[in-house]
Design a protein around this motif. Structure first.
Motif, mmCIF file in Angstrom:
data_model
loop_
_atom_site.group_PDB
_atom_site.id
_atom_site.type_symbol
_atom_site.label_atom_id
_atom_site.label_comp_id
_atom_site.label_asym_id
_atom_site.label_seq_id
_atom_site.Cartn_x
_atom_site.Cartn_y
_atom_site.Cartn_z
ATOM 1 N N ASP A 1 0.830 -1.214 0.000
ATOM 2 C CA ASP A 1 0.000 0.000 0.000
ATOM 3 C C ASP A 1 0.864 1.263 0.000
ATOM 4 N N SER A 2 2.141 1.141 -0.406
ATOM 5 C CA SER A 2 3.006 2.322 -0.413
ATOM 6 C C SER A 2 2.869 3.092 -1.732
ATOM 7 N N ILE A 3 3.640 4.169 -1.857
ATOM 8 C CA ILE A 3 3.308 5.229 -2.793
ATOM 9 C C ILE A 3 3.293 4.823 -4.273
ATOM 10 N N SER A 4 4.293 4.062 -4.724
ATOM 11 C CA SER A 4 4.357 3.767 -6.162
ATOM 12 C C SER A 4 3.195 2.865 -6.568
ATOM 13 N N SER B 1 4.019 -2.667 3.734
ATOM 14 C CA SER B 1 4.884 -1.593 3.241
ATOM 15 C C SER B 1 5.595 -2.031 1.970
ATOM 16 N N CYS B 2 6.104 -1.048 1.246
ATOM 17 C CA CYS B 2 6.802 -1.218 -0.040
ATOM 18 C C CYS B 2 7.572 -2.531 -0.129
ATOM 19 N N LEU B 3 7.308 -3.291 -1.184
ATOM 20 C CA LEU B 3 7.947 -4.588 -1.382
ATOM 21 C C LEU B 3 9.233 -4.488 -2.195
ATOM 22 N N GLY B 4 9.658 -3.278 -2.527
ATOM 23 C CA GLY B 4 10.893 -3.117 -3.295
ATOM 24 C C GLY B 4 10.738 -3.570 -4.734
ATOM 25 N N ASN B 5 9.540 -3.439 -5.249
ATOM 26 C CA ASN B 5 9.253 -3.917 -6.603
ATOM 27 C C ASN B 5 8.484 -2.834 -7.351
ATOM 28 N N CYS B 6 8.762 -1.574 -6.991
ATOM 29 C CA CYS B 6 7.916 -0.430 -7.374
ATOM 30 C C CYS B 6 7.806 -0.221 -8.875
ATOM 31 N N GLY B 7 8.810 -0.674 -9.643
ATOM 32 C CA GLY B 7 8.746 -0.532 -11.092
ATOM 33 C C GLY B 7 7.678 -1.422 -11.700
ATOM 34 N N MET C 1 2.848 -9.882 -2.462
ATOM 35 C CA MET C 1 3.773 -10.978 -2.182
ATOM 36 C C MET C 1 3.010 -12.064 -1.430
ATOM 37 N N GLN D 1 6.928 -12.873 -5.404
ATOM 38 C CA GLN D 1 6.469 -11.510 -5.689
ATOM 39 C C GLN D 1 5.631 -11.519 -6.971
#
Ligand SMILES: Cc1cc2nc3c(=O)[nH]c(=O)nc-3n(C[C@H](O)[C@H](O)[C@H](O)COP(=O)(O)O)c2cc1C
Ligand code: SF4
Ligand code: FES
Lengths: 425, 168
Positions: free
Chosen positions: B81-84, B120-126, B132, B137
């Motif tokens: 649910d984070s920004i990107s 929080s952000c899964l580090g996969n924003c692109g 996950m 992912q």
């Protein structure tokens, strides 16, 4: 454009150890172990002008020089691969494609620092990365690039992978040290700085993945050639920019440091999505104040971005189009930070939820004129929190007040979100 | 009681660590994998293995997003649910999954199969919007793609899992 970090790599594939070696991998380590003193390695890093890629941009060579030279007893290097700042995914892309580069970079850094045991702290959700790193470490061991008496030069090093279980604050370097020790990851008071008293009370350097991955190229090319890969004479080296939001290509690109924001968006990003117009962006990860159309000509390098009122941060650029409500964006970001606050100090634990509720009221049309002063007050006061999470959290609020004051006031005077319909919060 | 083999593996992991405590997160994760969540029993076992008080383990367990101190379903679906992700429809994705499963985010389906958790952000924003499940992912999701993944989960219990039946 010259690629140093992503060179020879392909999206979706991990470079094999043999591929890495046959394309010049470990040449820097061989050179250093045979002919260089640790001080010469450190001097090269100082001369290159490399600045930390983890967010703060601290000069890497200078950080290394704070570690006392004459102490007996162990000292440690920790590679920070916590990468939980929303909008940031460059370390994952790099390590999914080429974990060997980090292994070589860390080995060179440990040689310079006199470290014999180093750790890589990997966030949860990066299981692929952790697996790649374990395989790369095992392969380097088999070829004598790690372990006892590396390449017969008398230097020994062990690398360990530590996997975390998800919490943004673990990326803050002193909280990370607590996390690695198996303690609750609240930050520690500074001083003493980690360079003097860090992991298990010993001198410790914490560096970001991308920072350490640059060391082999600095040794191979020499500091000046490495530095001049940047787009401006003031900048040094290349940078991984990871892009998300409303542009055509949301990918991770290695670009010369100092390219302008406009060049990045119109070039590699392929411009805005069809039908979208640029409104604003987060220039360097969730904790950095917004840039607008007025900032297109700003060179994306540490000092120029700071001079323009934001931070280069992690290089995670999140782009928003004309339909986006910036109050809603800020609310999303503040919710993240309020949830991730470690709860250790009162200004952050109590202040961030308060800011969140204030923004919620404004976005839902129940804002009051004095809310603007309340927000401004919190931007000022949260600078006095215990660690950098809270000031970072207020970065977007600061940007909202500076660049979107009109939009904010319109929410309050109209009693509703003027952009409602496109985005619900 | 945990199986002897698991106990042995955990003891080995602790012995390999620089200090006992360094292995704490790994031990909690392994026990969670065995029980499905970090039960009180698991917490007690972790504290004995690590040589810590149960309070010290609790203090760690309650800190981390991916350690569950309450029962969860057989599959835990983490929706970013984070920004990107939010910027490109993460909200819509979460709402559509909640509606499809008939539960509020943060709860578990009545059959104990699926827990839906915003994260929080899964580090996969692109690749936004993302989620996950276990260690896998998923990116560039639409509500339709999400629905397909949910029905596949219902048909397919996790391979090689040693978990007991769901506790909810
Ligand atoms: C709340 C918070 C989270 C952070 N998260 C990270 C992170 O995930 N990765 C990282 O490299 N640095 C992170 N940092 C910065 C680190 O504290 C530290 O400055 C950095 O790892 C130093 O590496 P560098 O000098 O190579 O940039 C974070 C800082 C704060 C305050
Ligand atoms: S500022 Fe926030 S994250 Fe940092 S110590 Fe205080 S409560 Fe913890
Ligand atoms: S914001 Fe969703 S993966 Fe980063």
């Amino acid at each position: 454009m010259e690629q140093l970090l992503l060179k020879h790599t392909r999206a979706g594939q991990c470079l094999s150890f043999e591929e890495y070696r046959s394309t010049g991998g470990f040449a820097a380590l061989v050179k250093v172990i045979r002919n260089w003193t640790p001080d010469e390695v450190q001097q090269s890093v100082i001369d290159s002008g490399l600045r930390g890629r983890g967010g703060a941009g601290f000069p890497t060579g200078r950080k290394w020089s704070f570690v006392p030279r004459d102490l007996t007893g162990p000292r440690y290097l920790i590679c920070n691969c916590d990468e939980m700042e929303p909008g940031t995914y460059k370390d994952r892309v790099l390590l999914e494609r080429n974990p060997h580069l980090l292994v070589e970079g860390m080995t060179l850094a440990c040689y310079a620092l006199g470290v014999q045991h180093a750790f890589i702290f990997v966030r949860s959700g990066y299981e692929q990365v952790a697996g790649n790193l374990r395989d790369a470490i095992a392969a380097a061991h088999r070829s004598g690039y790690l372990g006892k008496n590396i390449l017969g030069g008398g230097f020994s090093l062990e690398l360990d992978v530590h996997q975390s279980a998800g919490r943004y604050i673990c990326g803050e370097e002193t909280a990370l040290i607590n996390a690695l020790e198996g303690k609750r990851a609240n930050p520690r008071a500074k001083p003493p700085f980690p360079a003097v008293k860090g992991l298990w009370g010993q001198p410790t350097v914490v560096n970001n993945v991308e920072t350490l991955a640059n060391i082999p190229a600095i040794i191979n090319d020499g500091p000046l050639l490495w530095k001049n890969r940047a787009a401006t004479p003031e900048a040094a080296g290349t940078k991984l920019f990871c892009i998300s939001g409303h542009v055509v290509n949301t990918d991770c690109f290695e670009l010369p440091l100092g390219m302008t924001l406009g060049e990045i968006i119109d070039g590699p990003c392929g411009g805005m999505r069809p039908g979208s117009r640029f409104k604003a962006c987060i220039p360097g990860g969730a904790s950095t104040p917004y840039f607008t159309d007025a900032h297109r000509a700003v060179p994306m390098d540490f000092d120029p971005v700071a001079k323009a009122g934001s931070r280069l941060g992690t290089g995670g650029i999140v782009v928003f189009d004309h339909t986006t409500c910036m109050v809603a964006v800020t609310l999303n970001l503040i919710r993240f930070f309020a949830r991730e606050s470690c709860g250790w100090c009162t200004p952050c634990r109590e202040g961030l939820p308060f800011v969140q509720h204030t923004l919620e009221r404004i976005e839902s049309g129940r804002g009051e004129a004095r809310d603007i002063d309340i927000l401004q007050e919190h931007v000022n006061m949260l600078n006095y929190a215990f660690c950098a999470l809270a000031p970072g959290a207020m970065g977007p609020v600061d940007g909202l007040l500076n660049h979107f004051g009109d939009e904010l006031r319109e929410h309050i005077s109209a009693g509703r979100c003027p952009l409602e319909g496109d985005y619900i919060c | 009681m945990i199986p002897a083999l698991l106990k042995e593996n955990l003891a080995q992991r602790i012995a390999d660590a620089a200090t006992n405590r360094e292995a704490a997160v790994d031990v909690m994760k392994e026990l969670q994998h065995h029980y499905g969540w970090l039960t009180d029993e698991a917490l007690g076992e972790a504290s004995v293995l690590l040589g810590l008080s149960s309070l010290q383990v609790e203090e760690l367990a309650t800190f981390y997003e991916m350690i569950y101190r309450r029962p969860v379903g057989r599959h835990v679906v983490h929706v970013c649910d984070s920004i990107s992700c939010w910027a490109v429809g993460g909200d819509t994705l979460l709402k559509s999954l909640a509606q499809l499963l008939g539960i509020a985010p943060g709860s578990t389906t009545a059959d104990g199969m699926i827990t839906l958790l915003p994260c929080s952000c899964l580090g996969n924003c692109g690749e936004a919007p993302c989620m996950m499940i276990g260690e896998k992912q998923y990116g560039r999701l639409t509500p339709e793609a999400g629905a397909q993944i949910m029905s596949a989960l219902r048909d397919d219990p996790p391979a090689g899992s040693t978990k007991k039946p769901p506790l909810v």
